[in-house]
Every structure is written in structure tokens, then in C-alpha cells.
Design a protein around this motif. Structure first.
Motif, PDB file in Angstrom:
ATOM      1  N   HIS A   1       0.863  -1.206   0.000  1.00  0.00           N
ATOM      2  CA  HIS A   1       0.000   0.000   0.000  1.00  0.00           C
ATOM      3  C   HIS A   1       0.888   1.241   0.000  1.00  0.00           C
ATOM      4  O   HIS A   1       1.270   1.749   1.051  1.00  0.00           O
ATOM      5  CB  HIS A   1      -0.926  -0.013   1.214  1.00  0.00           C
ATOM      6  CG  HIS A   1      -2.072   0.959   1.123  1.00  0.00           C
ATOM      7  ND1 HIS A   1      -3.278   0.741   1.733  1.00  0.00           N
ATOM      8  CD2 HIS A   1      -2.181   2.168   0.508  1.00  0.00           C
ATOM      9  CE1 HIS A   1      -4.089   1.762   1.497  1.00  0.00           C
ATOM     10  NE2 HIS A   1      -3.447   2.653   0.762  1.00  0.00           N
TER      11      HIS A   1
ATOM     12  N   HIS B   1       1.539   5.074  -2.091  1.00  0.00           N
ATOM     13  CA  HIS B   1       0.965   6.076  -3.006  1.00  0.00           C
ATOM     14  C   HIS B   1       2.056   6.772  -3.817  1.00  0.00           C
ATOM     15  O   HIS B   1       3.251   6.540  -3.603  1.00  0.00           O
ATOM     16  CB  HIS B   1       0.126   7.073  -2.204  1.00  0.00           C
ATOM     17  CG  HIS B   1      -1.145   6.462  -1.687  1.00  0.00           C
ATOM     18  ND1 HIS B   1      -2.283   6.382  -2.441  1.00  0.00           N
ATOM     19  CD2 HIS B   1      -1.423   5.844  -0.503  1.00  0.00           C
ATOM     20  CE1 HIS B   1      -3.220   5.748  -1.753  1.00  0.00           C
ATOM     21  NE2 HIS B   1      -2.737   5.406  -0.579  1.00  0.00           N
TER      22      HIS B   1
ATOM     23  N   HIS C   1      -4.435   6.155  -5.544  1.00  0.00           N
ATOM     24  CA  HIS C   1      -5.886   6.330  -5.642  1.00  0.00           C
ATOM     25  C   HIS C   1      -6.307   6.330  -7.107  1.00  0.00           C
ATOM     26  O   HIS C   1      -5.801   7.122  -7.910  1.00  0.00           O
ATOM     27  CB  HIS C   1      -6.304   7.638  -4.979  1.00  0.00           C
ATOM     28  CG  HIS C   1      -5.969   7.717  -3.515  1.00  0.00           C
ATOM     29  ND1 HIS C   1      -6.697   7.056  -2.552  1.00  0.00           N
ATOM     30  CD2 HIS C   1      -4.980   8.361  -2.850  1.00  0.00           C
ATOM     31  CE1 HIS C   1      -6.175   7.302  -1.358  1.00  0.00           C
ATOM     32  NE2 HIS C   1      -5.125   8.091  -1.506  1.00  0.00           N
TER      33      HIS C   1
ATOM     34  N   GLU D   1      -5.558   1.585  -5.593  1.00  0.00           N
ATOM     35  CA  GLU D   1      -6.530   1.655  -4.501  1.00  0.00           C
ATOM     36  C   GLU D   1      -7.782   2.302  -5.089  1.00  0.00           C
ATOM     37  O   GLU D   1      -7.802   3.505  -5.354  1.00  0.00           O
ATOM     38  CB  GLU D   1      -5.999   2.486  -3.322  1.00  0.00           C
ATOM     39  CG  GLU D   1      -7.010   2.612  -2.173  1.00  0.00           C
ATOM     40  CD  GLU D   1      -6.485   3.363  -0.943  1.00  0.00           C
ATOM     41  OE1 GLU D   1      -5.444   4.049  -1.032  1.00  0.00           O
ATOM     42  OE2 GLU D   1      -7.141   3.257   0.112  1.00  0.00           O
TER      43      GLU D   1
ATOM     44  N   HIS E   1     -13.892   5.278   1.603  1.00  0.00           N
ATOM     45  CA  HIS E   1     -13.541   6.516   2.315  1.00  0.00           C
ATOM     46  C   HIS E   1     -14.752   7.434   2.446  1.00  0.00           C
ATOM     47  O   HIS E   1     -14.649   8.499   3.038  1.00  0.00           O
ATOM     48  CB  HIS E   1     -12.455   7.301   1.560  1.00  0.00           C
ATOM     49  CG  HIS E   1     -11.187   6.555   1.294  1.00  0.00           C
ATOM     50  ND1 HIS E   1     -10.866   6.031   0.061  1.00  0.00           N
ATOM     51  CD2 HIS E   1     -10.134   6.269   2.093  1.00  0.00           C
ATOM     52  CE1 HIS E   1      -9.677   5.455   0.119  1.00  0.00           C
ATOM     53  NE2 HIS E   1      -9.208   5.579   1.330  1.00  0.00           N
TER      54      HIS E   1
ATOM     55  N   HIS F   1      -7.548  -0.873   4.644  1.00  0.00           N
ATOM     56  CA  HIS F   1      -7.840  -0.393   6.027  1.00  0.00           C
ATOM     57  C   HIS F   1      -9.248  -0.769   6.483  1.00  0.00           C
ATOM     58  O   HIS F   1     -10.158   0.074   6.529  1.00  0.00           O
ATOM     59  CB  HIS F   1      -7.602   1.098   6.159  1.00  0.00           C
ATOM     60  CG  HIS F   1      -7.908   1.933   4.924  1.00  0.00           C
ATOM     61  ND1 HIS F   1      -9.173   2.041   4.397  1.00  0.00           N
ATOM     62  CD2 HIS F   1      -7.122   2.684   4.143  1.00  0.00           C
ATOM     63  CE1 HIS F   1      -9.149   2.830   3.346  1.00  0.00           C
ATOM     64  NE2 HIS F   1      -7.896   3.226   3.159  1.00  0.00           N
TER      65      HIS F   1
ATOM     66  N   ASP G   1       0.460   2.341   3.752  1.00  0.00           N
ATOM     67  CA  ASP G   1      -0.305   3.499   3.265  1.00  0.00           C
ATOM     68  C   ASP G   1       0.597   4.734   3.201  1.00  0.00           C
ATOM     69  O   ASP G   1       0.202   5.833   3.612  1.00  0.00           O
ATOM     70  CB  ASP G   1      -1.530   3.756   4.148  1.00  0.00           C
ATOM     71  CG  ASP G   1      -2.730   4.252   3.369  1.00  0.00           C
ATOM     72  OD1 ASP G   1      -2.539   4.798   2.269  1.00  0.00           O
ATOM     73  OD2 ASP G   1      -3.854   4.106   3.881  1.00  0.00           O
TER      74      ASP G   1
HETATM   75 ZN    ZN Z   1      -5.421   4.701   1.778  1.00  0.00          ZN
END
Ligand code: ZN
Ligand code: ZN
Ligand code: FE
Ligand code: FE
Length: 264
Positions: free
Chosen positions: A7, A9, A40, A81, A109, A155, A225
Motif C-alpha cells: 500500500h 501512493h 488512488h 486503490e 472513504h 484499512h 499506506d
Molecule cells: Zn489509503
């Protein structure tokens, strides 16, 4: 042994910093042998546009990771993600089919239009019934699992981010039906160490949820993350000992959306 960090980004999401090469260097410095970038996913409908790459930037992401995959000292997996929200089905499932991902992480989210884990919208927690939020969140998790389009749930107990927890007895009762559906879908869940950096002060998911997942043979991945290179592999030693305490002996890796079981 430090497990794979699944995970991570990139700066394309507008709220992460650092170059891809810096993330790779940070992973190697920590003795990590494999990472998956899971930025994302872009949304063509403008959903939460400020927290993700522009739709047309997607080829840049592909190209960045293609270059990263030339690294000889680190295995780099190609992930995403993807937000699950009512309405995403209209484009997301087709879009996912067209890409060559190693893994697709599904994350929630948003409840309605409320980004419940967004620090800018923290004050809205004052006007809601915490238990009702969890109920809505878990109903979305069930829809995500039932869709069969995702490999890993990101998560898993994110609503606790700012400290809005359920009592253990409520958690046990409310979470189990969602775990049943995750197991049925053959999905994994991640142990996400970013919770340790938040008011939650513990990894996602809790020890309790992880034990319930273990009872159902739900595989796990590990994720930091990271939104900056320094966080790659964040507190993974602790995450591994928690996984072991909960009875896990293996974790999952992914290649072209096929699961590979790896000893812990
Ligand atoms: Zn995240
Ligand atoms: Zn992010
Ligand atoms: Fe997320
Ligand atoms: Fe993330």
C-alpha cells in the motif's frame, strides 16, 4: 524478514510527496524485497477529484511504474486503490478489466458524500451516531465484497481513524457478517499500519477483527499506506507480531491478480 509493502501512493494523488525512485530506495534501505504501488484510482465522474490523479494522467502512472519495475533489487507490483461507492460500478468494473493490475485494493472513504476519514471533515463526526456510521460503512463493505471485483480490502476498520470506536461486543456482532462475505469472495484484508500514525493509535484492523478474520481463513497483506518515502514499511515488525498473535503463519502476495501465499 520484512513482508511486502502492498500500500504505497505516488505524488499523482496530490496529497503524497516524493519521487517513485525515493520510495524504492526507502524500501531497499529497510530490507523490504517487494512493494506494490496502490495509488488512488482516477474517477471519470469527478468523484473526490482533489484526492486522486486526473483521469487523463493514468498513462503517466502506468509509465512511472513500468520504469520502477526495471529495478533489479526490488520486486515492484502494479496496483491501485480503488474507491468503492454507489455509482462507481458504472465505469470502474470495465476500467479495471482493461488494466494489467497485479492487485486491486478496494477502499471505502465515503459514506454518501461525506469523506468520513478526511481531516477537513472531522467536525461532522459531532453530528452523527457513531454506531450508525459503522453500520453504513459495513453495509458498503458487504457490497464491495459481493461485487467480486477487488482482491484486498483496504484499512478494514477505517471509521476508527479519529478514535470513533465500537465497543468490542458491538464490533464482534457487527463486523462478522462483513467478514463472512469477504471470505466468501475469496478476498484478502490488509493490516494497514497507518492507523498507528493517527488518533486511532493502532493498526487497521483491530486485534479482535484480525482474530475473526483468521477464524475464516481470510488472507492478509501488509500496507504502510505511505504518502511519503519515509513511511514505507512503517512499523512492519509490530504488524507481523500482531498477525502472528492472531494465528497467522502466512501472508498474501499478488501477481496478475493471482494470490501467492508466503510464509511469515
Ligand atoms: Zn489509503
Ligand atoms: Zn491517500
Ligand atoms: Fe485509503
Ligand atoms: Fe492509501
Amino acid at each position: 524478514m520484512i513482508p511486502s509493502d502492498y500500500h504505497v501512493h505516488t505524488h499523482l494523488c496530490k496529497h503524497a510527496v516524493g519521487q517513485v525512485q525515493e520510495y524504492l530506495a526507502a524500501a531497499k534501505a529497510k530490507g523490504i524485497r517487494e512493494i506494490a504501488f496502490t495509488d488512488h484510482a482516477p474517477t471519470p465522474d469527478g468523484f473526490d477529484a482533489r484526492n486522486r490523479m486526473i483521469y487523463d494522467q493514468y498513462p503517466i502512472y502506468e509509465k512511472m511504474l513500468e520504469e520502477a519495475r526495471l529495478d533489479k533489487d526490488l520486486v515492484v507490483r502494479y496496483g491501485i486503490e480503488a474507491d468503492f461507492y454507489p455509482g462507481c460500478e458504472q465505469y470502474l468494473y470495465d476500467w479495471l478489466k482493461k488494466q494489467n493490475f497485479d492487485l486491486v485494493m478496494g477502499s471505502i472513504h465515503f459514506i454518501g458524500t461525506w469523506g468520513f476519514d478526511d481531516p477537513d471533515r472531522l467536525s461532522e463526526w459531532a453530528n452523527v451516531d457513531v454506531k450508525a456510521v459503522w453500520r453504513e460503512y459495513l453495509a458498503l463493505v458487504i457490497k464491495l465484497a459481493d461485487s467480486g471485483r477487488f482482491d484486498v480490502l483496504g484499512h478494514p476498520d477505517l471509521p476508527k481513524k479519529f478514535g470513533h470506536r465500537l465497543k468490542d461486543s458491538d464490533s464482534k456482532e457487527m463486523v462478522q457478517p462483513a467478514l463472512d462475505r469477504i471470505a466468501k469472495a475469496g478476498m484478502a484484508i490488509e493490516i494497514n499500519t497507518s492507523g498507528l500514525r493517527r488518533a486511532a493509535k493502532e493498526q487497521y484492523p483491530s486485534h479482535l477483527i484480525l482474530e475473526l478474520a483468521r477464524e475464516r481463513d481470510i488472507p492478509i497483506t501488509f500496507g504502510s499506506d505511505s504518502h511519503c518515502p519515509e513511511h514505507v514499511g512503517y512499523e512492519f515488525e509490530q504488524a507481523v507480531s500482531i498477525a502472528r498473535e492472531c494465528g497467522y503463519t502466512h501472508y498474501a502476495r499478488f501477481l496478475k491478480r493471482e494470490k501467492i501465499s508466503e510464509a511469515l
